[in-house]
Design an enzyme around this catalytic site. Structure first.
Site, PDB file in Angstrom:
ATOM      1  N   GLU A   1      37.182  31.570  42.056  1.00  0.00           N
ATOM      2  CA  GLU A   1      36.111  31.581  43.065  1.00  0.00           C
ATOM      3  C   GLU A   1      35.559  33.001  43.073  1.00  0.00           C
ATOM      4  OE1 GLU A   1      35.366  28.788  44.642  1.00  0.00           O
ATOM      5  OE2 GLU A   1      37.130  27.700  43.933  1.00  0.00           O
TER       6      GLU A   1
ATOM      7  N   GLY B   1      37.627  37.859  37.342  1.00  0.00           N
ATOM      8  CA  GLY B   1      37.818  36.442  37.003  1.00  0.00           C
ATOM      9  C   GLY B   1      37.685  36.212  35.505  1.00  0.00           C
TER      10      GLY B   1
ATOM     11  N   LYS C   1      49.839  37.360  45.179  1.00  0.00           N
ATOM     12  CA  LYS C   1      49.493  38.784  45.066  1.00  0.00           C
ATOM     13  C   LYS C   1      48.243  39.059  45.886  1.00  0.00           C
ATOM     14  CE  LYS C   1      46.934  41.657  43.147  1.00  0.00           C
ATOM     15  NZ  LYS C   1      46.727  42.743  44.086  1.00  0.00           N
TER      16      LYS C   1
ATOM     17  N   GLY D   1      37.774  36.527  43.802  1.00  0.00           N
ATOM     18  CA  GLY D   1      37.444  37.941  43.675  1.00  0.00           C
ATOM     19  C   GLY D   1      36.193  38.140  42.843  1.00  0.00           C
TER      20      GLY D   1
ATOM     21  N   CYS E   1      31.286  36.650  50.218  1.00  0.00           N
ATOM     22  CA  CYS E   1      30.770  36.050  48.977  1.00  0.00           C
ATOM     23  C   CYS E   1      29.531  35.221  49.295  1.00  0.00           C
ATOM     24  CB  CYS E   1      31.837  35.192  48.332  1.00  0.00           C
ATOM     25  SG  CYS E   1      32.566  34.016  49.465  1.00  0.00           S
TER      26      CYS E   1
ATOM     27  N   GLU F   1      25.356  41.443  42.624  1.00  0.00           N
ATOM     28  CA  GLU F   1      26.073  41.396  43.899  1.00  0.00           C
ATOM     29  C   GLU F   1      26.408  42.829  44.329  1.00  0.00           C
ATOM     30  OE1 GLU F   1      30.207  40.036  44.109  1.00  0.00           O
ATOM     31  OE2 GLU F   1      29.641  38.708  45.742  1.00  0.00           O
TER      32      GLU F   1
HETATM   33  P1  NAD Z   1      38.559  42.010  42.932  1.00  0.00           P
HETATM   34  O1  NAD Z   1      38.225  41.120  41.784  1.00  0.00           O
HETATM   35  O2  NAD Z   1      38.448  43.466  42.722  1.00  0.00           O
HETATM   36  O3  NAD Z   1      40.077  41.763  43.404  1.00  0.00           O
HETATM   37  C1  NAD Z   1      40.533  40.475  43.785  1.00  0.00           C
HETATM   38  C2  NAD Z   1      42.024  40.389  43.506  1.00  0.00           C
HETATM   39  O4  NAD Z   1      42.240  40.465  42.102  1.00  0.00           O
HETATM   40  C3  NAD Z   1      42.825  41.524  44.139  1.00  0.00           C
HETATM   41  O5  NAD Z   1      44.060  41.049  44.588  1.00  0.00           O
HETATM   42  C4  NAD Z   1      43.023  42.465  42.962  1.00  0.00           C
HETATM   43  O6  NAD Z   1      44.130  43.316  43.086  1.00  0.00           O
HETATM   44  C5  NAD Z   1      43.197  41.479  41.817  1.00  0.00           C
HETATM   45  N1  NAD Z   1      42.920  42.025  40.492  1.00  0.00           N
HETATM   46  C6  NAD Z   1      42.136  43.076  40.178  1.00  0.00           C
HETATM   47  N2  NAD Z   1      42.133  43.253  38.849  1.00  0.00           N
HETATM   48  C7  NAD Z   1      42.928  42.297  38.318  1.00  0.00           C
HETATM   49  C8  NAD Z   1      43.301  41.949  37.002  1.00  0.00           C
HETATM   50  N3  NAD Z   1      42.873  42.636  35.943  1.00  0.00           N
HETATM   51  N4  NAD Z   1      44.110  40.879  36.823  1.00  0.00           N
HETATM   52  C9  NAD Z   1      44.547  40.155  37.868  1.00  0.00           C
HETATM   53  N5  NAD Z   1      44.226  40.446  39.142  1.00  0.00           N
HETATM   54  C10 NAD Z   1      43.418  41.494  39.371  1.00  0.00           C
HETATM   55  O7  NAD Z   1      37.666  41.532  44.146  1.00  0.00           O
HETATM   56  P2  NAD Z   1      37.612  42.135  45.630  1.00  0.00           P
HETATM   57  O8  NAD Z   1      36.887  43.428  45.621  1.00  0.00           O
HETATM   58  O9  NAD Z   1      38.963  42.093  46.229  1.00  0.00           O
HETATM   59  O10 NAD Z   1      36.733  41.026  46.381  1.00  0.00           O
HETATM   60  C11 NAD Z   1      35.327  41.018  46.357  1.00  0.00           C
HETATM   61  C12 NAD Z   1      34.825  39.940  45.424  1.00  0.00           C
HETATM   62  O11 NAD Z   1      35.388  38.684  45.786  1.00  0.00           O
HETATM   63  C13 NAD Z   1      33.318  39.751  45.531  1.00  0.00           C
HETATM   64  O12 NAD Z   1      32.771  39.590  44.244  1.00  0.00           O
HETATM   65  C14 NAD Z   1      33.181  38.455  46.338  1.00  0.00           C
HETATM   66  O13 NAD Z   1      31.990  37.748  46.123  1.00  0.00           O
HETATM   67  C15 NAD Z   1      34.374  37.694  45.865  1.00  0.00           C
HETATM   68  N6  NAD Z   1      34.742  36.645  46.820  1.00  0.00           N
HETATM   69  C16 NAD Z   1      34.497  35.346  46.467  1.00  0.00           C
HETATM   70  C17 NAD Z   1      34.804  34.318  47.357  1.00  0.00           C
HETATM   71  C18 NAD Z   1      34.582  32.873  46.978  1.00  0.00           C
HETATM   72  O14 NAD Z   1      35.197  32.002  47.579  1.00  0.00           O
HETATM   73  N7  NAD Z   1      33.723  32.573  46.017  1.00  0.00           N
HETATM   74  C19 NAD Z   1      35.350  34.621  48.612  1.00  0.00           C
HETATM   75  C20 NAD Z   1      35.583  35.966  48.930  1.00  0.00           C
HETATM   76  C21 NAD Z   1      35.273  36.975  48.029  1.00  0.00           C
END
Ligand code: NAD
Length: 514
Positions: free
Chosen positions: A273, A258, A200, A253, A307, A404
């Site tokens: 992550e 998470g 997804k 994310g 990130c 963040e």
């Molecule tokens: P997000 O958590 O909003 O979304 C990430 C994914 O999760 C998307 O596909 C989204 O549709 C899905 N999602 C959203 N709500 C959900 C739920 N309730 N259940 C299951 N899935 C759900 O994050 P984002 O805005 O896409 O990305 C930014 C974040 O990602 C920042 O916090 C960044 O630090 C982090 N990030 C971390 C790393 C790492 O390796 N540590 C790398 C890149 C980004």
């Protein structure tokens, strides 16, 4: 029925600012990928993906997946599992190798599409595609390793060794900021281990995700081994996480997402992550020109949406004022614009919500008493741009120094000594990346030993991970799993321990030896 889903807010805002949004029916209708076929969602609903530098430009229309689609994807993955997991790993590697060749051949086209869909400048998009190529090649090679280990038994005529087994069906949920590299990292590791996948992607970058799936299909991946369901996190993402037949969840994310996943994943294998609030320490003996380059690249590269972005700069008080002047003079020269234009240094933020978030944190910083040195506004231009922003005189208790922001907003904090600088660095809930600029090897080694983070760079910025090394963080950044390198395999495999007794008699461990 047509919905604007994730982009709804931005399009309303655009209408307010006078943009005329393109008609969705003029654009290609992309599908879900289930059981080796491109199919419509059972929901009958769609959403669009647009260009954050030119929000009136729609790049494609995508399916808003639902529970029924996830159920079908899991069923397809279940059907495909016996054959794919039984395929020798080196042969699975050959499919990945073909996919890597295709990514390489199409690198420029993929990079340009990525810049249009996600906004990062074209050189960085090329880097993102390159990372996807690198990890795909690396994981293809893992097909000839997937090492276990052997060790002597405590008994005669007995062999002991370990093997890597697939977990089963893996649910992969990815963000938008590395639209090819992160999905490739997870998908290739899962596939080489013999798993089947329900993927997804983020609703902000479904086009890049679709391209990756197209590449794997063309490379000969059997139907059902990889399935993609686009749609919202709350519906599609959560359904995958809760599905009883999914054995592992790998998520990248935001930390709140998470945490929500962890609450409902039950006894699944879960790899998370998440975010960072990464610091660069600049000591008084540092090469300051080099450190400025590192701060600019780490703080404002990808418009601060990594990130690993360097969102905090911890500067020795002796050089604070000089370093601030050097930084401001460089920041002033950064050119904002469409990432496809060769002279652009900083592209747009991903969407209007991100633009508003950066603006909100600027107000918070001002109220908290931090001093705004430069930036702080959305420039009056089309697109979701935000000026590269630098606050100084920040303290560790301020929200701008703790939370963040995921935008081009950097907080500078001064420290009297190396130990104070390390304390500041460790004063956040996250622990992903860190860096120190110093010419003193002893100070560098103290930093390596004392900073609580998954990554520490010496005389280099907080960004720049390579795919054959483990990547991940400590504290609230993650669950302790790592992606990349051999450790990246662990998230997607189970260790089986094997004992072979060829003595022809009953031998009892712990008893017959003593
Ligand atoms: P997000 O958590 O909003 O979304 C990430 C994914 O999760 C998307 O596909 C989204 O549709 C899905 N999602 C959203 N709500 C959900 C739920 N309730 N259940 C299951 N899935 C759900 O994050 P984002 O805005 O896409 O990305 C930014 C974040 O990602 C920042 O916090 C960044 O630090 C982090 N990030 C971390 C790393 C790492 O390796 N540590 C790398 C890149 C980004």
């Amino acid at each position: 029925m047509v919905t604007f889903h994730v982009h709804e807010q931005s399009l309303i805002k655009n209408r307010i600012t006078g943009y005329v949004v393109e008609n969705m029916s003029d654009h290609k209708n992309h599908k879900l990928f289930i059981g080796g076929r491109w199919v419509d969602s059972a929901s009958g609903e769609t959403f669009s993906s647009d260009n954050p530098a030119k929000p009136r430009q729609i790049l494609g229309v995508f399916q808003k997946g639902c529970k029924e689609d996830v159920d079908q994807a899991v069923e397809a993955a279940e059907k495909a599992f016996p054959d794919w997991s039984g395929t020798p790993a080196p042969r699975r590697g050959l499919v990945l190798l073909k996919a890597a060749q295709s990514l390489r051949k199409n690198k420029e086209r993929l990079a340009r599409e990525m810049t249009m869909e996600m906004g990062k400048v074209i050189q960085e998009s090329r880097g993102d595609v390159q990372e996807a190529i690198d990890v795909t090649e690396y994981m293809a090679g893992e097909g000839r390793r997937l090492f276990g280990f052997t060790t002597p038994s405590e008994l005669r005529k007995k062999l002991c060794f370990t093997m890597r087994m697939p977990v089963g069906i893996c649910g992969l949920i990815t963000p938008w900021n590395f639209p090819l590299a992160i999905p490739a990292q997870k998908i290739m590791a899962a596939l080489i281990c013999g798993n089947t996948v329900v993927f997804k992607p983020s609703s902000d970058t479904p086009l890049c995700a679709t391209r990756l799936v197209e590449v794997l299909k063309k490379a000969g991946l059997p139907g059902g081994v990889l399935n993609m369901v686009t749609g919202s996190g709350e519906d599609v993402g959560m359904t995958i996480v809760k599905h009883e037949k999914v054995g592992a969840i790998s998520f990248t994310g935001h930390k709140d997402t998470g945490a929500a996943i962890l609450r409902v994943a039950g006894l699944k294998k879960v790899g998370l992550e998440m975010g960072g609030k990464n610091a660069i320490i600049v000591m008084d003996d540092a090469d300051l020109d080099l450190a400025v380059n590192g701060v600019i690249w780490g703080g404002y590269g990808t418009t601060g949406q990594r990130c690993t972005a360097a969102s905090r700069i911890v500067v020795h008080e002796k050089i604070k004022s000089k370093f601030e002047k050097m930084l401001v003079s460089r920041i002033r020269r950064l050119k904002l614009g469409d990432g496809l234009k060769p002279r652009t240094d900083v592209g747009p933020l991903i969407n209007v919500a991100a633009q508003e978030k950066s603006a909100k944190y600027v107000e918070i910083g001002k109220k908290e008493g931090a001093k705004l040195l430069i930036g702080g506004e959305s420039p009056k231009m089309e697109g979701f741009f935000f000026e590269p922003t630098l606050f100084t005189d920040c303290t560790i208790d301020m929200r701008i120094a703790q939370e963040e922001i995921f935008g081009p907003v950097v907080s500078l904090i001064s420290a009297k000594s190396l130990y104070e600088a390390i304390e500041v660095t460790n004063s956040v809930e996250y622990g992903l990346s860190s860096a120190i600029y110093t010419r003193d090897v002893n100070k560098a080694c103290e930093a390596i030993m004392r900073i609580k983070a998954g990554l520490t760079y010496i005389n280099s910025s907080t960004v720049g991970a390579e795919v054959h090394l483990p990547f991940g963080g400590v504290k609230h950044t993650g669950t302790g799993t790592r992606e990349g390198g051999i450790e990246g395999i662990e998230e997607f495999s189970e260790t089986k321990t094997v004992y072979v007794d060829y003595s022809g008699q009953l031998q009892r461990a712990q008893i017959d030896m003593h």
